[in-house]
Design an enzyme around this catalytic site. Structure first.
Site, PDB file in Angstrom:
ATOM      1  CE1 TYR A 101      63.898  38.277  39.089  1.00 16.52           C
ATOM      2  CE2 TYR A 101      65.186  36.402  38.948  1.00 16.52           C
ATOM      3  CZ  TYR A 101      64.825  37.411  39.582  1.00 16.52           C
ATOM      4  OH  TYR A 101      64.862  37.406  41.096  1.00 16.52           O
ATOM      5  CB  THR A 151      68.684  35.592  41.568  1.00 17.45           C
ATOM      6  OG1 THR A 151      67.385  35.630  41.006  1.00 17.45           O
ATOM      7  CG2 THR A 151      68.612  34.034  42.504  1.00 17.45           C
ATOM      8  CG  ASP A 204      58.468  33.127  46.542  1.00 22.25           C
ATOM      9  OD1 ASP A 204      59.521  33.566  46.978  1.00 22.25           O
ATOM     10  OD2 ASP A 204      58.243  32.594  45.342  1.00 22.25           O
ATOM     11  CG  ASN A 213      61.970  34.336  37.551  1.00 23.43           C
ATOM     12  OD1 ASN A 213      62.089  34.730  36.532  1.00 23.43           O
ATOM     13  ND2 ASN A 213      62.895  34.394  38.665  1.00 23.43           N
TER      14      ASN A 213
END
Length: 324
Positions: free
Chosen positions: A53, A81, A276, A281
């Site tokens: 992404y 990531t 977070d 996403n």
């Protein structure tokens, strides 16, 4: 927050909320956000070519502004990531925090000892192993075991990201790792199943039988009923329609609460909390970080539980021997 200076954002990407509300719950002094990320900014820290992404920018200045707005004292910044195994953005943010941040890296099995020592000096204290198939192509056990053996002498731990349905095939490997383990987001339980059912009970026994810490985090990822709720009667209404207009008790993600409460009750000395941010996403909604703070007293119901969850436990894991 756009990616205009580099690759465009993934279509449909939800940007983090720029104006989070003021929490009604006051975090105790010394609170640690043990799960947050930085995205670039892309003009300074490029994203990995193999990424799944392309996010908006969410750099260290934005993270530190949120930290101060919420009343958080320290952060643990987990490698995103989208940056692959290039830990530059994460390590830069940790170094820039003036001792108020630690890092979790992503590394390859051939990493040199000198690079690990440099990351350790920057404030990194662990590595993350990702088993969520939509985010990574493979997670080869032999390579991950090699990494775990390399970081063990540094006193680091391994952060595990997996989904509850995959635990039966993974727990044997997890138990073989020669380091402490930290599990993201309660192992992503299916909150439509009973909290005392076999799937979540198996996860709890895995925690009990191993050297495992659990992040009581990401209710916005686990929920089915969704946000937000005021006095339990506003399920399904849009967050942006209600942002800034919630008075009194603020309660969202009610279907996640029984799972988090059970973890906190059974393992009060091994639970952690995190925002977070900047919430990668997500497709259904972008959470208000102020509301995420107000979720805490619903899952850690006593002052003692909250102090352990937010202060004592993360300080002992990431800043051992330092004062709160």
């Amino acid at each position: 927050m756009s990616g205009s200076l580099g690759s465009p954002k993934t279509p449909g990407w939800l940007d983090w909320y720029e104006n989070p509300s003021e929490p009604t719950f006051r975090l105790p002094p010394g609170t640690v956000d043990t799960h947050c990320h930085v995205f670039g900014p892309q003009a300074e820290f490029s994203f990995a070519p193999e990424r799944k992404y392309t996010p908006c920018d969410g750099g260290k200045e934005d993270l530190f502004a949120l930290r101060d707005h919420l009343g958080v004292a320290r952060n643990v910044i987990v490698q995103a990531t989208c940056h692959g195994a290039d830990n530059s953005a994460m390590a830069d943010a940790v170094r820039s925090a003036g001792g108020r941040a630690r890092g979790i890296a992503t590394v390859r099995p051939d990493i040199a000892e000198s690079e690990l020592l440099a990351l350790d000096a920057a404030g990194v204290r662990g590595v993350r192993f990702n088993f969520v198939r939509r985010l990574v192509d493979t997670s080869p056990a032999d390579d991950l075991l090699t990494i775990a053996k390399k970081v063990a002498p540094l006193g680091w731990h391994v952060v595990l990201y997996f989904e509850s349905v995959d635990l039966p095939e993974l727990e044997g490997f997890f138990g073989s790792l020669p380091v402490p383990l930290v599990v993201d987001h309660m192992g992503r339980p299916d909150v439509t199943r009973p909290v005392d059912g076999p799937q979540f009970t198996r996860f709890l026994r895995f925690v009990e039988d191993n050297d495992v810490w659990v992040k009581v985090s990401c209710p916005e990822r686990l929920t089915v009923t969704g946000p937000p709720a005021l006095h339990g009667d506003l399920h399904g209404e849009r967050h942006d329609e209600l942002h800034g207009d919630l008075h009194g008790e603020r309660h969202a993600y009610t279907d996640v609460v029984p799972f988090a409460r059970r973890v906190v009750a059974e393992f009060p000395d091994r639970v952690l909390w995190g925002t977070d941010w900047p919430h990668p996403n997500l497709t259904g909604h972008m959470p208000d970080d102020g509301l995420l703070v107000d979720h805490i007293p619903h899952v850690a119901v006593t002052a003692e539980q909250r102090h352990k969850l937010l202060v004592a436990n993360p300080m002992g894991l990431y800043w051992p021997g330092e004062d709160f």
